[in-house]
Design a protein around this motif. Structure first.
Motif, PDB file in Angstrom:
ATOM      1  N   GLY A  14       0.791  -1.225   0.000  1.00 53.13           N
ATOM      2  CA  GLY A  14       0.000   0.000   0.000  1.00 53.13           C
ATOM      3  C   GLY A  14       0.824   1.276   0.000  1.00 53.13           C
ATOM      4  O   GLY A  14       0.277   2.372   0.096  1.00 53.13           O
ATOM      5  N   THR A  15       2.144   1.160  -0.117  1.00 54.52           N
ATOM      6  CA  THR A  15       3.030   2.327  -0.104  1.00 54.52           C
ATOM      7  C   THR A  15       3.600   2.583  -1.502  1.00 54.52           C
ATOM      8  O   THR A  15       3.628   1.691  -2.349  1.00 54.52           O
ATOM      9  CB  THR A  15       4.188   2.128   0.882  1.00 54.52           C
ATOM     10  N   PHE A  16       4.047   3.802  -1.697  1.00 55.21           N
ATOM     11  CA  PHE A  16       4.672   4.140  -2.980  1.00 55.21           C
ATOM     12  C   PHE A  16       5.668   5.268  -2.769  1.00 55.21           C
ATOM     13  O   PHE A  16       5.611   6.002  -1.781  1.00 55.21           O
ATOM     14  CB  PHE A  16       3.626   4.540  -4.028  1.00 55.21           C
ATOM     15  N   SER A  17       6.597   5.368  -3.699  1.00 59.45           N
ATOM     16  CA  SER A  17       7.631   6.394  -3.610  1.00 59.45           C
ATOM     17  C   SER A  17       7.276   7.586  -4.490  1.00 59.45           C
ATOM     18  O   SER A  17       6.369   7.517  -5.325  1.00 59.45           O
ATOM     19  CB  SER A  17       8.984   5.825  -4.061  1.00 59.45           C
ATOM     20  N   ARG A  18       8.028   8.657  -4.313  1.00 61.39           N
ATOM     21  CA  ARG A  18       7.831   9.819  -5.186  1.00 61.39           C
ATOM     22  C   ARG A  18       8.103   9.426  -6.634  1.00 61.39           C
ATOM     23  O   ARG A  18       7.385   9.833  -7.545  1.00 61.39           O
ATOM     24  CB  ARG A  18       8.769  10.953  -4.767  1.00 61.39           C
ATOM     25  N   GLN A  19       9.134   8.594  -6.843  1.00 67.52           N
ATOM     26  CA  GLN A  19       9.445   8.152  -8.194  1.00 67.52           C
ATOM     27  C   GLN A  19       8.297   7.346  -8.788  1.00 67.52           C
ATOM     28  O   GLN A  19       7.960   7.488  -9.971  1.00 67.52           O
ATOM     29  CB  GLN A  19      10.720   7.319  -8.197  1.00 67.52           C
ATOM     30  N   ASP A  20       7.676   6.488  -7.959  1.00 69.11           N
ATOM     31  CA  ASP A  20       6.515   5.730  -8.425  1.00 69.11           C
ATOM     32  C   ASP A  20       5.420   6.680  -8.908  1.00 69.11           C
ATOM     33  O   ASP A  20       4.796   6.453  -9.952  1.00 69.11           O
ATOM     34  CB  ASP A  20       5.939   4.868  -7.284  1.00 69.11           C
ATOM     35  N   ALA A  21       5.168   7.726  -8.120  1.00 67.65           N
ATOM     36  CA  ALA A  21       4.105   8.671  -8.472  1.00 67.65           C
ATOM     37  C   ALA A  21       4.424   9.388  -9.780  1.00 67.65           C
ATOM     38  O   ALA A  21       3.553   9.511 -10.656  1.00 67.65           O
ATOM     39  CB  ALA A  21       3.913   9.674  -7.348  1.00 67.65           C
ATOM     40  N   VAL A  22       5.664   9.832  -9.917  1.00 64.06           N
ATOM     41  CA  VAL A  22       6.056  10.555 -11.139  1.00 64.06           C
ATOM     42  C   VAL A  22       5.964   9.633 -12.351  1.00 64.06           C
ATOM     43  O   VAL A  22       5.448  10.008 -13.414  1.00 64.06           O
ATOM     44  CB  VAL A  22       7.476  11.128 -10.981  1.00 64.06           C
ATOM     45  N   GLU A  23       6.438   8.395 -12.190  1.00 54.34           N
ATOM     46  CA  GLU A  23       6.402   7.451 -13.313  1.00 54.34           C
ATOM     47  C   GLU A  23       4.988   6.992 -13.628  1.00 54.34           C
ATOM     48  O   GLU A  23       4.739   6.411 -14.690  1.00 54.34           O
ATOM     49  CB  GLU A  23       7.292   6.253 -13.002  1.00 54.34           C
TER      50      GLU A  23
END
Length: 322
Positions: A14-23
Motif C-alpha cells: 500500500g506504499t509508494f515512492s515519489r518516483q513511483d508517483a512521477v512514473e
C-alpha cells in the motif's frame, strides 16, 4: 490515486515512492498538493500512502496499520541493505496484536554486523540472527513468529508479552515448544525474564486481548485460577453458553464484554447478551461482567469478583473439594 500507481502501491503493502508517483503520471507539484490536502500521507522522506477512512476503527488498530505502512516504506528505503524486519515490526507483519507495544519506530535487525543506531524513524538492532530465525511476512524478510514474540517481549511489559504469547498460540502461528526453544536460543539476553514468565503463563484458550488482560489481572491480584471457555447448559443436551472464566468452587462466571462486538448492532447485541446472562443465572451461577474500561481499574474488578464469591458462600453455593 490512478490505476497505475494503485497497482504499484499494492505490490509494496500500500506504499509508494515519489518516483513511483512521477512514473505513474503525477507531477512533483501534484504530489505536494495531495500531501497538503491530506489525500496522501508522508511515511518517511520520499515515501507515501493513500489516506484511508479509519474513523470507525479503535485507536490501536489505526496505530497498527500506520506502523505496517511505515515498515513497508522503510523496507523499500533500505532495499539492498542487510536488514531483516524484527521485534514489534515483525509482530505487526505477522498479524499478531500490537496492544501495549511501542510502535513509534520501525525495528530491523542487521545481518551484516553493522552498528546499531536509530535513523529516519528506524531502529537498527545488532545481534546474532541464524537463518532458522528468518522467514517472510507480507513479502518482506522478517524474524519468525517465535523470534518476534520473544525479542519483542524482552522490552515489553509482562501484560503485553502474555497477549502476544496467547495470540500466537491461539492462532496456531506458533507452538509452546517453538517459544520455549527460542527462549533457549536467546538465553542471556537482557529482559528474557519477561518472556520466560509470559510463556509459562500463556494459554491459547484466551480468545482476545481483553480476555488475556483480564486473566493477567486475576492472577496478579491473587484470585484462584479459573477454568476457561466452559460450556453451560440447563439440561444434558442443551448448551446455554460458553463462558470466558468459571470459578468452579464458587459457581461464579466472569465474562469479558469486549466493546467491539456491539459496533454494528448495538441494541440487538445488548438484548441478546441480557438474555444469555439470564439463562446463565438460571443454570445456577452468579455472573460478573467486566468491560474494557474496567481493566484500567483492577482493584474495583477484583472487589466485584470477591463480592460474588462472598454472595455464593452465603447462599451455600460454594463447593469445597478435598
Amino acid at each position: 490515486m490512478n490505476p497505475k500507481l494503485r497497482r504499484r502501491a499494492a505490490g509494496h503493502g500500500g506504499t509508494f515512492s515519489r518516483q513511483d508517483a512521477v512514473e505513474s503520471g503525477y507531477t512533483v507539484s501534484q504530489v505536494r498538493e495531495r500531501l497538503r490536502d491530506g489525500r496522501w500521507i508522508l511515511l518517511r522522506r520520499g515515501f507515501y500512502a493513500e489516506r484511508s477512512d479509519s474513523t470507525d476503527r479503535p485507536p490501536w488498530e489505526r496505530e497498527t496499520e500506520a506502523h505496517r505502512l511505515a515498515v513497508h516504506a522503510a523496507a523499500r528505503a533500505l532495499a539492498g541493505s542487510a536488514v531483516v524486519i524484527s521485534h514489534q515490526s515483525a509482530v505487526v507483519l505477522h498479524g499478531l496484536p500490537s496492544w501495549g507495544l511501542d510502535l513509534d519506530l520501525v525495528h530491523v535487525t542487521r545481518t551484516d554486523r553493522g552498528h546499531g543506531r536509530i535513523l529516519a524513524g528506524t531502529s537498527h538492532h545488532v545481534g546474532e540472527l541464524p537463518a532458522s530465525a528468518v522467514t517472510s511476512a507480507e513479502g518482506l524478510p522478517a524474524t519468525t513468529v517465535a523470534r518476534a514474540i520473544i525479542e519483542t517481549s524482552c522490552a515489553a511489559r509482562y501484560e503485553a508479552a502474555v497477549v502476544l504469547c496467547d495470540s500466537g498460540l491461539r492462532s496456531g502461528l506458533v507452538t509452546r515448544t517453538d517459544l520455549t526453544e527460542m527462549l533457549g536460543q536467546m538465553s542471556g539476553w537482557p529482559g528474557t525474564g519477561t518472556p520466560l514468565a509470559a510463556v509459562a503463563f500463556a494459554d491459547e484458550r484466551s480468545e482476545s486481548v481483553g480476555e488475556t488482560r483480564l486473566r493477567v489481572l486475576l492472577d496478579t491480584h491473587g484470585l484462584p485460577a479459573p477454568d476457561l471457555q466452559v460450556p453451560f447448559g440447563t439440561g444434558p443436551n442443551e448448551v446455554v453458553a460458553r463462558v470466558d472464566f468459571f470459578f468452579r468452587e464458587y459457581q461464579v462466571v466472569v465474562e469479558f464484554d469486549g466493546m467491539l462486538k456491539y459496533r454494528d448492532d448495538a441494541v440487538g447485541a445488548v438484548v441478546r447478551e441480557k438474555h444469555r446472562e439470564d439463562r446463565l443465572r438460571s443454570a445456577g451461577v452468579l455472573v460478573v461482567r467486566v468491560t474494557w474500561d474496567d481493566l484500567d481499574q483492577p482493584e474495583r474488578v477484583v472487589h466485584r469478583i470477591r463480592q460474588a464469591f462472598a454472595r455464593a458462600e452465603r447462599a451455600g453455593m460454594r463447593r469445597v473439594h478435598p
